[in-house]
Write a protein that holds these residues in place. Structure first.
Motif, PDB file in Angstrom:
ATOM      1  N   THR A   6     -15.156   7.800  14.005  1.00  0.00           N
ATOM      2  CA  THR A   6     -15.248   6.592  12.622  1.00  0.00           C
ATOM      3  C   THR A   6     -13.590   6.083  12.188  1.00  0.00           C
ATOM      4  N   PHE A   7     -14.060   4.749  12.393  1.00  0.00           N
ATOM      5  CA  PHE A   7     -12.738   4.502  11.678  1.00  0.00           C
ATOM      6  C   PHE A   7     -12.707   4.230  10.864  1.00  0.00           C
ATOM      7  N   HIS A   8     -10.760   4.458   9.852  1.00  0.00           N
ATOM      8  CA  HIS A   8     -10.737   4.676   8.486  1.00  0.00           C
ATOM      9  C   HIS A   8      -9.761   4.183   8.654  1.00  0.00           C
ATOM     10  N   PRO A   9      -9.627   2.735   7.997  1.00  0.00           N
ATOM     11  CA  PRO A   9      -8.168   2.106   7.814  1.00  0.00           C
ATOM     12  C   PRO A   9      -6.757   2.644   7.290  1.00  0.00           C
ATOM     13  N   SER A  10      -7.254   4.188   6.751  1.00  0.00           N
ATOM     14  CA  SER A  10      -6.071   4.522   5.947  1.00  0.00           C
ATOM     15  C   SER A  10      -5.159   5.553   6.886  1.00  0.00           C
ATOM     16  N   GLU A  11      -6.409   6.048   7.909  1.00  0.00           N
ATOM     17  CA  GLU A  11      -5.718   6.781   9.020  1.00  0.00           C
ATOM     18  C   GLU A  11      -5.173   6.280  10.029  1.00  0.00           C
ATOM     19  N   HIS A  12      -6.131   5.105  10.454  1.00  0.00           N
ATOM     20  CA  HIS A  12      -6.693   4.932  12.005  1.00  0.00           C
ATOM     21  C   HIS A  12      -5.884   3.367  12.035  1.00  0.00           C
ATOM     22  N   GLN A  13      -4.129   3.722  13.111  1.00  0.00           N
ATOM     23  CA  GLN A  13      -3.752   1.885  13.502  1.00  0.00           C
ATOM     24  C   GLN A  13      -4.313   0.509  13.717  1.00  0.00           C
ATOM     25  N   HIS A  14      -4.212  -0.751  13.022  1.00  0.00           N
ATOM     26  CA  HIS A  14      -5.232  -1.534  13.467  1.00  0.00           C
ATOM     27  C   HIS A  14      -4.427  -2.725  12.889  1.00  0.00           C
ATOM     28  N   ILE A  15      -4.567  -3.906  13.728  1.00  0.00           N
ATOM     29  CA  ILE A  15      -4.045  -5.223  12.977  1.00  0.00           C
ATOM     30  C   ILE A  15      -5.180  -5.835  12.684  1.00  0.00           C
ATOM     31  N   ARG A  16      -4.502  -6.826  11.266  1.00  0.00           N
ATOM     32  CA  ARG A  16      -5.595  -7.729  10.593  1.00  0.00           C
ATOM     33  C   ARG A  16      -5.260  -9.106  11.112  1.00  0.00           C
ATOM     34  N   TYR A  17      -6.034  -9.788  10.490  1.00  0.00           N
ATOM     35  CA  TYR A  17      -5.283 -11.314  10.691  1.00  0.00           C
ATOM     36  C   TYR A  17      -5.274 -11.270   9.381  1.00  0.00           C
ATOM     37  N   ASN A  18      -4.406 -13.100   9.382  1.00  0.00           N
ATOM     38  CA  ASN A  18      -4.161 -13.786   8.255  1.00  0.00           C
ATOM     39  C   ASN A  18      -4.162 -14.732   8.169  1.00  0.00           C
ATOM     40  N   LEU A 326      11.142  -8.714  16.388  1.00  0.00           N
ATOM     41  CA  LEU A 326      10.986  -8.965  17.672  1.00  0.00           C
ATOM     42  C   LEU A 326       9.153  -9.415  17.704  1.00  0.00           C
ATOM     43  N   ALA A 327       8.467  -7.920  17.123  1.00  0.00           N
ATOM     44  CA  ALA A 327       6.939  -9.258  18.037  1.00  0.00           C
ATOM     45  C   ALA A 327       5.686  -9.377  17.281  1.00  0.00           C
ATOM     46  N   GLN A 328       5.420  -8.412  15.993  1.00  0.00           N
ATOM     47  CA  GLN A 328       5.210  -9.078  14.706  1.00  0.00           C
ATOM     48  C   GLN A 328       5.159  -7.942  13.418  1.00  0.00           C
ATOM     49  N   ALA A 329       4.435  -8.723  11.758  1.00  0.00           N
ATOM     50  CA  ALA A 329       4.649  -7.761  11.263  1.00  0.00           C
ATOM     51  C   ALA A 329       3.783  -6.328  11.129  1.00  0.00           C
ATOM     52  N   GLN A 330       4.265  -5.200  10.191  1.00  0.00           N
ATOM     53  CA  GLN A 330       3.764  -4.320  10.284  1.00  0.00           C
ATOM     54  C   GLN A 330       3.402  -3.579   8.483  1.00  0.00           C
ATOM     55  N   ARG A 331       3.253  -2.923   8.563  1.00  0.00           N
ATOM     56  CA  ARG A 331       3.187  -1.957   7.051  1.00  0.00           C
ATOM     57  C   ARG A 331       2.996  -0.810   7.121  1.00  0.00           C
ATOM     58  N   ASP A 332       3.039  -0.145   6.368  1.00  0.00           N
ATOM     59  CA  ASP A 332       3.120   1.110   6.383  1.00  0.00           C
ATOM     60  C   ASP A 332       2.051   2.307   5.265  1.00  0.00           C
ATOM     61  N   LEU A 333       1.236   1.245   4.537  1.00  0.00           N
ATOM     62  CA  LEU A 333       0.219   1.855   3.615  1.00  0.00           C
ATOM     63  C   LEU A 333      -0.787   0.255   3.927  1.00  0.00           C
ATOM     64  N   THR A 334      -1.822   0.955   3.278  1.00  0.00           N
ATOM     65  CA  THR A 334      -2.731  -0.122   3.927  1.00  0.00           C
ATOM     66  C   THR A 334      -2.839  -0.809   2.596  1.00  0.00           C
ATOM     67  N   PRO A 335      -3.346  -2.340   2.376  1.00  0.00           N
ATOM     68  CA  PRO A 335      -3.863  -3.082   1.054  1.00  0.00           C
ATOM     69  C   PRO A 335      -4.618  -2.804   0.096  1.00  0.00           C
ATOM     70  N   GLU A 336      -4.890  -1.533   0.254  1.00  0.00           N
ATOM     71  CA  GLU A 336      -6.302  -1.205  -0.322  1.00  0.00           C
ATOM     72  C   GLU A 336      -5.669   0.281  -1.188  1.00  0.00           C
ATOM     73  N   GLN A 337      -4.525   0.927  -0.469  1.00  0.00           N
ATOM     74  CA  GLN A 337      -4.203   1.569  -0.935  1.00  0.00           C
ATOM     75  C   GLN A 337      -3.309   1.311  -2.305  1.00  0.00           C
ATOM     76  N   ALA A 338      -1.871   0.213  -1.576  1.00  0.00           N
ATOM     77  CA  ALA A 338      -1.207  -0.170  -2.490  1.00  0.00           C
ATOM     78  C   ALA A 338      -1.899  -1.197  -3.351  1.00  0.00           C
ATOM     79  N   ALA A 339      -3.238  -1.368  -3.913  1.00  0.00           N
ATOM     80  CA  ALA A 339      -4.200  -2.161  -4.450  1.00  0.00           C
ATOM     81  C   ALA A 339      -4.112  -1.051  -5.897  1.00  0.00           C
ATOM     82  N   GLU A 340      -5.111  -0.285  -4.734  1.00  0.00           N
ATOM     83  CA  GLU A 340      -5.231   0.924  -6.038  1.00  0.00           C
ATOM     84  C   GLU A 340      -3.937   1.860  -7.060  1.00  0.00           C
TER      85      GLU A 340
END
Length: 359
Positions: A6-18, A326-340
């Motif tokens: 099961t996919f968990h955004p706080s555990e599994h890497q993924h890409i999000r569209y802006n 050189l490739a694309q933006a990357q972040r180290d915690l999910t937006p949901e974690q930061a918002a909480e």
């Protein structure tokens, strides 16, 4: 072969569209578990004198060009002594090859002091003082927007973000061209409106207000979210609830509630690591200029971006280097974690609490 589970955004890497920039960001929240042995920043200076005659932004101080600031008591706007843009510019002339193109750049650069005291920041100001700043922003938008195609209001807060003067202020650069960020947002918002018949950020705000998982703070006219596509660790997006093109279009009530929500957001920022939180922020609204047709701007929605660099503590920041460059933006915690984390912080400034405890 895809992995099971099961996919968990706080555990599994993924890409999000802006959709605002037509870009993707890599989210790798599991990286927050790695030990940090990189650069540690110095915590922001806390003991700033209220008045320093050598600080060129203070009332009565002499600036680099020899001019003396008035004894201002509220906001103070003046021409930048070292402007990146000037009203007159020499035309580069025709290009001899399509790979070597240049155009003239015309504009003005101004500095706006928020307050006469150097030892206060926006979250420590009164609502009336912040409202005066909002009104001045709107006034300058009108004045410069009558002449220039783009008016960029931005604040760099803290030495970490390149602020060279410890005094509450912002800069305002107006130009006869659309800068890259504005041009990108103009294109994506226009395309969304053509395809879906609605303003992208009006629809996005409505979705975030309903979902609430990335909501940080809200009131009757505004909401602040950590955007779904955020790049910086505690990046936020400030949005009006109704369709508004520019700062000068805000009603009296919307200006009052804007002052309130800015104070609440910035207090939470300071409370996160109990420091004066560094960031770069800026307002984006519909383009301006004397030849603008207003019907061409209906796809726009006024908004403000806040980009704070701190990641784990007052001394550990996020660097946009290597893969990000050189490739694309990357972040180290999910937006949901930061918002909480931001959402759950108190709205009383930590310095006021400390002062009360010391009594």
């Amino acid at each position: 072969m895809e992995s099971a589970g099961t996919f968990h955004p706080s555990e599994h890497q993924h890409i999000r569209y802006n959709p605002l920039r037509d870009e993707w960001v890599l989210v790798s929240a599991h990286r927050m578990k790695r030990p940090w042995q990189g650069q540690l920043e110095k915590p922001p200076e806390e003991d700033i004198p209220r008045y320093d005659p050598s600080n060129p932004l203070c009332p009565g101080a002499r600036r680099a060009n020899g001019e003396v600031n008035p004894a201002y008591e509220s906001t103070f706007l003046f021409d930048n002594d070292f402007p990146a843009l000037q009203p007159d510019a020499v035309e580069p002339g025709p290009s001899q090859h399509p790979l070597f193109r240049a155009k003239s750049a015309r504009g003005v650069c101004k500095v706006m002091c928020f307050h006469p005291w150097s030892d206060v920041t926006l979250p420590l100001m009164s609502l009336a003082e912040i409202r005066a700043i909002v009104d001045k922003w709107a006034e300058v938008m009108v004045d410069l927007g009558n002449i220039y195609q783009w008016v960029q209001i931005f604040e760099n807060k803290g030495a970490m973000m390149g602020c060279s003067n410890p005094h509450p202020h912002c800069q305002i650069w107006a130009s006869n061209f659309l800068p890259n960020e504005a041009k990108a947002e103009d294109g994506t918002q226009r395309q969304h409106c053509l395809q879906h018949g609605t303003s992208m950020l009006v629809e996005y705000g409505q979705q975030e207000a309903a979902r609430r998982e990335r909501l940080v703070v809200e009131n009757e006219n505004w909401l602040v979210v950590v955007p779904y596509w955020a790049v910086w660790p505690f990046q936020t997006l400030l949005l009006p609830r109704r369709h508004v093109l520019r700062l000068q279009d805000l009603t009296d009530q919307e200006r009052d509630t804007l002052a309130s929500i800015m104070k609440r957001l910035l207090t939470k920022y300071d409370n996160l690591f109990e420091i004066s939180f560094p960031y770069s922020m800026g307002w984006h609204g519909a383009p301006t200029g004397p030849h603008l047709r207003e019907e061409d701007c209906s796809h726009w929605q006024l908004h403000a971006h806040y980009y704070p660099p701190l990641l784990r503590s007052a001394t550990v920041r996020k660097f946009l280097v290597g893969y990000e460059m050189l490739a694309q933006a990357q972040r180290d915690l999910t937006p949901e974690q930061a918002a909480e984390r931001l959402r759950n912080l108190p709205e009383e400034h930590y310095t006021l609490k400390q002062a009360r405890s010391a009594q």
